[in-house]
Design an enzyme around this catalytic site. Structure first.
Site, PDB file in Angstrom:
ATOM      1  N   GLY A  31       0.767  -1.228   0.000  1.00  0.00           N
ATOM      2  CA  GLY A  31       0.000   0.000   0.000  1.00  0.00           C
ATOM      3  C   GLY A  31       0.807   1.291   0.000  1.00  0.00           C
ATOM      4  O   GLY A  31       0.234   2.372   0.181  1.00  0.00           O
ATOM      5  N   LYS A  34       4.402   0.796  -4.398  1.00  0.00           N
ATOM      6  CA  LYS A  34       5.495   0.074  -5.057  1.00  0.00           C
ATOM      7  C   LYS A  34       5.281   0.007  -6.569  1.00  0.00           C
ATOM      8  O   LYS A  34       6.211   0.222  -7.347  1.00  0.00           O
ATOM      9  CB  LYS A  34       5.611  -1.344  -4.495  1.00  0.00           C
ATOM     10  CG  LYS A  34       5.984  -1.434  -3.041  1.00  0.00           C
ATOM     11  CD  LYS A  34       6.291  -2.869  -2.630  1.00  0.00           C
ATOM     12  CE  LYS A  34       5.177  -3.832  -2.985  1.00  0.00           C
ATOM     13  NZ  LYS A  34       3.920  -3.528  -2.262  1.00  0.00           N
ATOM     14  N   THR A  35       4.053  -0.319  -6.974  1.00  0.00           N
ATOM     15  CA  THR A  35       3.797  -0.493  -8.403  1.00  0.00           C
ATOM     16  C   THR A  35       3.937   0.824  -9.156  1.00  0.00           C
ATOM     17  O   THR A  35       4.560   0.873 -10.221  1.00  0.00           O
ATOM     18  CB  THR A  35       2.389  -1.082  -8.622  1.00  0.00           C
ATOM     19  OG1 THR A  35       2.331  -2.386  -8.036  1.00  0.00           O
ATOM     20  CG2 THR A  35       2.079  -1.199 -10.110  1.00  0.00           C
ATOM     21  N   ASP A  60       4.467  -9.912  -7.686  1.00  0.00           N
ATOM     22  CA  ASP A  60       3.466  -9.800  -6.629  1.00  0.00           C
ATOM     23  C   ASP A  60       2.225 -10.566  -7.078  1.00  0.00           C
ATOM     24  O   ASP A  60       1.700 -10.299  -8.165  1.00  0.00           O
ATOM     25  CB  ASP A  60       3.131  -8.328  -6.394  1.00  0.00           C
ATOM     26  CG  ASP A  60       2.215  -8.111  -5.197  1.00  0.00           C
ATOM     27  OD1 ASP A  60       1.579  -9.093  -4.745  1.00  0.00           O
ATOM     28  OD2 ASP A  60       2.132  -6.971  -4.717  1.00  0.00           O
ATOM     29  N   ASN A 278       6.805   8.118  -0.494  1.00  0.00           N
ATOM     30  CA  ASN A 278       5.609   8.434  -1.266  1.00  0.00           C
ATOM     31  C   ASN A 278       4.551   9.155  -0.434  1.00  0.00           C
ATOM     32  O   ASN A 278       4.611   9.192   0.790  1.00  0.00           O
ATOM     33  CB  ASN A 278       5.002   7.148  -1.827  1.00  0.00           C
ATOM     34  CG  ASN A 278       5.389   6.905  -3.273  1.00  0.00           C
ATOM     35  OD1 ASN A 278       5.712   7.835  -4.014  1.00  0.00           O
ATOM     36  ND2 ASN A 278       5.345   5.654  -3.691  1.00  0.00           N
ATOM     37  N   CYS A 290      -7.208  23.225   4.672  1.00  0.00           N
ATOM     38  CA  CYS A 290      -7.499  21.856   5.111  1.00  0.00           C
ATOM     39  C   CYS A 290      -6.720  21.574   6.389  1.00  0.00           C
ATOM     40  O   CYS A 290      -5.519  21.280   6.341  1.00  0.00           O
ATOM     41  CB  CYS A 290      -7.128  20.865   4.011  1.00  0.00           C
ATOM     42  SG  CYS A 290      -7.318  19.134   4.494  1.00  0.00           S
TER      43      CYS A 290
END
Length: 359
Positions: A31, A34-35, A60, A278, A290
């Protein structure tokens, strides 16, 4: 020193512009992106070396390359639409296990009651990391002997890939994957033990010579595989040929697991010099209303500060969290350029509006 100052340049230029890298592994906790990162690395490599061929492989079980590129990929290497020198393939470890079981059964006269064949099946299923081992063997098989399939590369055996990029499984599976040489050594040892144990009995019952020949053929095949993997492992431990790029997010659990991963990789003598962080918010603007974004950015900066100190000898690449999905080649190209040019929230903040809506 400010939050965004670094001891080393915060880019992946050392990877993308490296002339001799043959293997690039991208991995980390599930999550963390990585991809997206592996796709971005592959794209930048392909764009930086347009005369060379590159291959991006997902090991994976939950494949996402097809989703990332909005293009269907499978076990045969297939060109990415719009990028002629990049190909992708998705390897299924479970299919490798099934193929190995069928091969084992055929080696023992297709007799499911044969004790040697049954014990071989149980043995191969019980060794930790055997699924990753078979996954990697599937990779080698397809790279070397792949035949042309609809939409696949013709005469792939003639293609020499400058670099092969791996989009790996989550951390635990990746570490087992790196134990591949010792896994196969155990497998060979057990097969040899079974052969020595049952050969006298099979000889007494008749047909022993044929069984011994089949077993020796299997041993020879496994020895050949082990030789190939040992050579690959030697390359994995050569920093001129291989590097591993951990991917994480600026949170405690991810930072902890990344440090564990790096220490494990070091124990395997693998090169680790770059880390991708990331999903950063970069919410420093006084106009940002925000409160949740500002609060979360404050938390992220706390862990980024720790990373700056802990990984001062690494290329720490900081990538933004965008308001749209990074899918499709056009979006991946726009996003991936920040692997080479650090993202600036003031200058590049409009990136989110430049991305095309995912289809």
């Amino acid at each position: 020193m400010s939050d965004l100052d670094f001891a080393l340049e915060p880019t992946l230029e050392s990877v993308v512009l490296h002339d001799s890298l043959k293997w690039v592994f991208v991995g980390g906790k599930g999550g963390v992106g990585k991809t997206t990162t592996s796709c971005s690395v592959a794209i930048q490599l392909a764009m930086a070396h347009p005369a060379e061929e590159f291959l991006l492989i997902s090991t994976d079980p939950a494949h996402n390359l097809s989703d990332a590129f909005n293009q269907k990929f499978g076990k045969d290497a297939k060109k990415v639409d719009g990028l002629a020198n990049l190909s992708c393939m998705e390897i299924d470890p479970e299919s490798g296990m099934a193929d190995m079981a069928l091969q084992a059964q055929s080696q023992f006269n297709n007799d499911p009651n044969d004790p040697l064949g049954g014990m071989f099946k149980d043995m191969t299923g019980s060794i930790p990391g055997i699924d990753e081992a078979l996954s990697f063997m599937e990779v080698l098989k397809h790279i070397k002997t792949q035949t042309a399939a609809p939409g696949a590369i013709a005469d792939v055996a003639a293609i020499t890939y400058k670099t092969i990029i791996f989009d790996t499984a989550p951390t635990g599976h990746t570490l087992r994957f790196l134990q591949l040489p010792s896994t196969l050594e155990k497998l060979l040892g057990k097969v040899q033990t079974l052969s020595n144990k049952f050969a006298p009995m099979l000889s007494m019952l008749g047909g022993g010579a044929a069984q011994q020949q089949q077993t020796q053929e299997m041993l020879a095949k496994l020895t050949e595989i082990q030789s190939q993997v040992t050579e690959a492992n030697n390359q994995f431990q050569n920093p001129e040929l291989t590097t591993f790029v951990p991917v994480c997010i600026a949170e405690f659990l991810s930072l902890y697991e990344t440090e564990r991963l790096i220490q494990e990789l070091i124990s395997y003598n693998m090169d680790v010099t770059s880390i991708v962080v990331n999903q950063l918010l970069f919410a420093d603007s006084t106009e940002d209303e925000c409160k949740r974004c500002v609060a979360r950015w404050a938390m992220q900066k706390k862990y980024l500060s720790q990373m700056d100190e802990l990984y001062e000898d690494y290329h720490l690449v900081k990538m933004p969290l965008l308001g749209k999905e990074v899918r499709g080649l056009a979006n991946l190209k726009k996003f991936s350029k920040y692997l080479l040019t650090p993202y600036d929230p003031v200058v590049n903040g409009g990136l989110v509006f430049d991305l095309e809506d995912a289809k």
